[in-house]
Design an enzyme around this catalytic site. Structure first.
Site, PDB file in Angstrom:
ATOM      1  CG  PHE A   1       4.469-108.579  60.029  1.00  0.00           C
ATOM      2  CD1 PHE A   1       2.973-108.747  60.062  1.00  0.00           C
ATOM      3  CD2 PHE A   1       5.275-108.551  59.207  1.00  0.00           C
ATOM      4  CE1 PHE A   1       2.631-108.425  58.728  1.00  0.00           C
ATOM      5  CE2 PHE A   1       4.946-108.171  57.791  1.00  0.00           C
ATOM      6  CZ  PHE A   1       3.327-108.197  57.542  1.00  0.00           C
TER       7      PHE A   1
ATOM      8  CG  ASP B   1       6.851-103.901  63.718  1.00  0.00           C
ATOM      9  OD1 ASP B   1       5.874-103.049  63.663  1.00  0.00           O
ATOM     10  OD2 ASP B   1       7.232-104.786  63.028  1.00  0.00           O
TER      11      ASP B   1
ATOM     12  CE1 TYR C   1       1.879-101.367  54.630  1.00  0.00           C
ATOM     13  CE2 TYR C   1       3.918-100.400  54.134  1.00  0.00           C
ATOM     14  CZ  TYR C   1       3.139-101.483  54.383  1.00  0.00           C
ATOM     15  OH  TYR C   1       3.754-102.726  54.819  1.00  0.00           O
ATOM     16  CE  LYS C   2       0.669-102.758  57.956  1.00  0.00           C
ATOM     17  NZ  LYS C   2       1.786-103.688  58.586  1.00  0.00           N
TER      18      LYS C   2
ATOM     19  NE  ARG D   1      -5.394-108.389  59.530  1.00  0.00           N
ATOM     20  CZ  ARG D   1      -4.258-107.652  59.386  1.00  0.00           C
ATOM     21  NH1 ARG D   1      -3.177-107.540  60.274  1.00  0.00           N
ATOM     22  NH2 ARG D   1      -3.909-107.212  58.098  1.00  0.00           N
TER      23      ARG D   1
HETATM   24  C1  LIG Z   1       2.865-104.420  58.052  1.00  0.00           C
HETATM   25  C2  LIG Z   1       3.907-104.777  59.000  1.00  0.00           C
HETATM   26  C3  LIG Z   1       5.119-105.169  58.513  1.00  0.00           C
HETATM   27  C4  LIG Z   1       5.477-104.567  57.073  1.00  0.00           C
HETATM   28  O1  LIG Z   1       6.602-104.544  56.503  1.00  0.00           O
HETATM   29  P1  LIG Z   1       7.184-104.079  55.140  1.00  0.00           P
HETATM   30  O2  LIG Z   1       8.584-103.920  55.113  1.00  0.00           O
HETATM   31  O3  LIG Z   1       6.378-102.555  55.092  1.00  0.00           O
HETATM   32  O4  LIG Z   1       6.529-104.785  54.240  1.00  0.00           O
HETATM   33  C5  LIG Z   1       6.162-105.166  59.579  1.00  0.00           C
HETATM   34  N1  LIG Z   1       5.823-105.406  60.403  1.00  0.00           N
HETATM   35  C6  LIG Z   1       4.537-105.385  61.232  1.00  0.00           C
HETATM   36  C7  LIG Z   1       4.289-105.671  62.573  1.00  0.00           C
HETATM   37  C8  LIG Z   1       3.459-105.062  60.217  1.00  0.00           C
HETATM   38  O5  LIG Z   1       2.115-105.099  60.789  1.00  0.00           O
END
Ligand SMILES: *Cc1c(COP(=O)(O)O)cnc(C)c1O
Length: 399
Positions: free
Chosen positions: A123, A200, A225-226, A374
């Site tokens: 990410f 992660d 939040y996911k 997706r």
């Molecule tokens: C959604 C996501 C993030 C998001 O990070 P935020 O600090 O909440 O914006 C980070 N890493 C991965 C792998 C994600 O899918």
């Protein structure tokens, strides 16, 4: 091929669909991996919090309940979704900031090593943070390049590991391809090389069973939040293995992580255990909704959640083969359900326009550059009918 109606009728978890707030305007929500729907319980909890907690308890709420919430909810996340015994998970900042804290912590714990392994499909925030930290701390990044429908494999990681590797940073489920890494095997080979591992878990927590304690994982972080339905911007969690806690120090030394915040002492003195990884005042409002989703996941169990998730992604792939493969759409996710998280990515050069059109029809997947749609299938809140509606609308959008 079994129809969506038959699959929904046979789904032992179909009763959970109604536990989530819905509006008629959205006919297929396929982006619960970016922002989960609110549970009905959360809609009520958020409203009553304003009057019954904040409005009535006022500052007394901190002593009565809120001060302990980051560790209490952290323990619940750990027990229900992470396979983590109590005292190893905290809720705190955004994922980005927690990743920063844990990456810095790990590098300081391996001062004689200067390489970090990461993959090019991780990410963006993970990659950007690592670039910045490498520059800040004089470390080198070793990049792994995964196949487009996969993720970093054990073989690639084994090859990149060496006596200089301080840390391996990977996503458990890749945000684009949906590839599910073998976290246990990779953690083991990294440890054999003397490196630490940071997972992660943003795209796996709440959709894929996780056993951090059993796998020997050092550090982990993930979004709430996911698949944990904590609401937009709800704070992330961090995991620090018990045996490391008292020797590890994190870089954002705030008052809320000290041994006695209300002493307001002259110098920073980290709290024992997991509390030292907290920095400042936590978002209490941000920790409300995730508790309701944790209740639902606990009721079902992660094995049940995963079983539904596999059926949903299987169905999406079947529909893809039948309706979209003949139109030159390419599957950009693993075919093997055992190697796949809870979303399926498909590629086609017209998908930016197709996705924009779907959104006007109340059909909501998401678009990921350069050309992917997706289909995020949040197990408890997504019906098989939504999957079919979505894939058929994509097919129609390609005409
Ligand atoms: C959604 C996501 C993030 C998001 O990070 P935020 O600090 O909440 O914006 C980070 N890493 C991965 C792998 C994600 O899918």
């Amino acid at each position: 091929m079994t129809t969506a109606a038959e699959l929904d009728a046979a789904d032992p978890l179909s009763g959970y669909l109604d536990k989530f707030y819905r509006t008629e305007e959205v006919v297929a929500y396929l982006d619960g991996n970016s922002l989960g729907r609110p549970t009905r319980a959360s809609v009520e909890r958020l409203a009553s919090f304003a009057t019954e907690q904040w409005g009535s308890r006022l500052i007394r709420g901190w002593d009565e309940q809120w001060y302990d919430l980051p560790l209490k909810v952290g323990d619940r996340v750990g027990a229900v979704t992470l396979g983590a015994a109590a005292g190893q998970v905290f809720i705190g900042d955004s994922t980005t900031v927690i990743l920063y804290k844990l990456i810095r912590t790990a590098l300081d714990a391996r001062p004689d090593r200067d390489e970090i392994i990461v993959d090019t499909d991780n990410f963006p925030t993970d990659r950007y943070l690592l670039e910045g930290i490498a520059a800040e701390r004089g470390k080198k990044l070793r990049w792994i390049t995964p196949e487009h429908d996969a993720g970093a494999t054990e073989a690639q990681i084994a090859q990149a590991l060496g006596p200089k590797t301080a840390l391996v940073v990977l996503s458990h489920v890749a945000y684009r391809s949906g590839y599910l890494a073998d976290a246990e095997a990779i953690t083991k080979i990294a440890h054999e090389a003397g490196a630490l591992v940071l997972w992660d878990l943003c795209h796996s927590v709440g959709s894929v069973p996780i056993s951090l304690d059993e796998w020997g994982v050092d550090l982990a972080a993930g979004c709430t939040y996911k698949y944990l339905n904590g609401g937009p911007g709800s704070p992330a969690f961090g995991y620090v293995r018990k045996e490391h806690q008292d020797s590890f120090r994190q870089p954002i030394q705030g008052w809320m992580g000290t041994s006695n915040p209300f002493e307001m002492g002259p110098a920073y003195e980290p709290h024992d255990g997991i509390r030292r990884f907290i920095s400042g005042t936590p978002s209490v409002i941000g920790m409300l909704a995730m508790q309701d989703m944790l209740d639902l996941i606990e009721e079902v169990g992660m094995a049940g959640v995963r079983a539904k998730s596999e059926k949903l992604t299987e169905f999406a792939v079947e529909l893809f083969d039948k309706l979209l493969a003949p139109k030159s759409v390419v599957l950009a996710s693993p075919r093997d359900p055992a190697r796949r998280g809870s979303h399926v990515t498909i590629d086609h050069d017209s998908f930016a326009e197709v996705n924009a059109k779907l959104w006007t029809q109340g059909i909501i997947p998401d678009f990921r550059r350069p050309n992917g749609i997706r289909l995020g299938l949040s197990p408890l809140s997504t019906s098989f009918q939504e999957v079919e509606t979505g894939v058929r609308a994509i097919e129609a959008g390609l005409q």
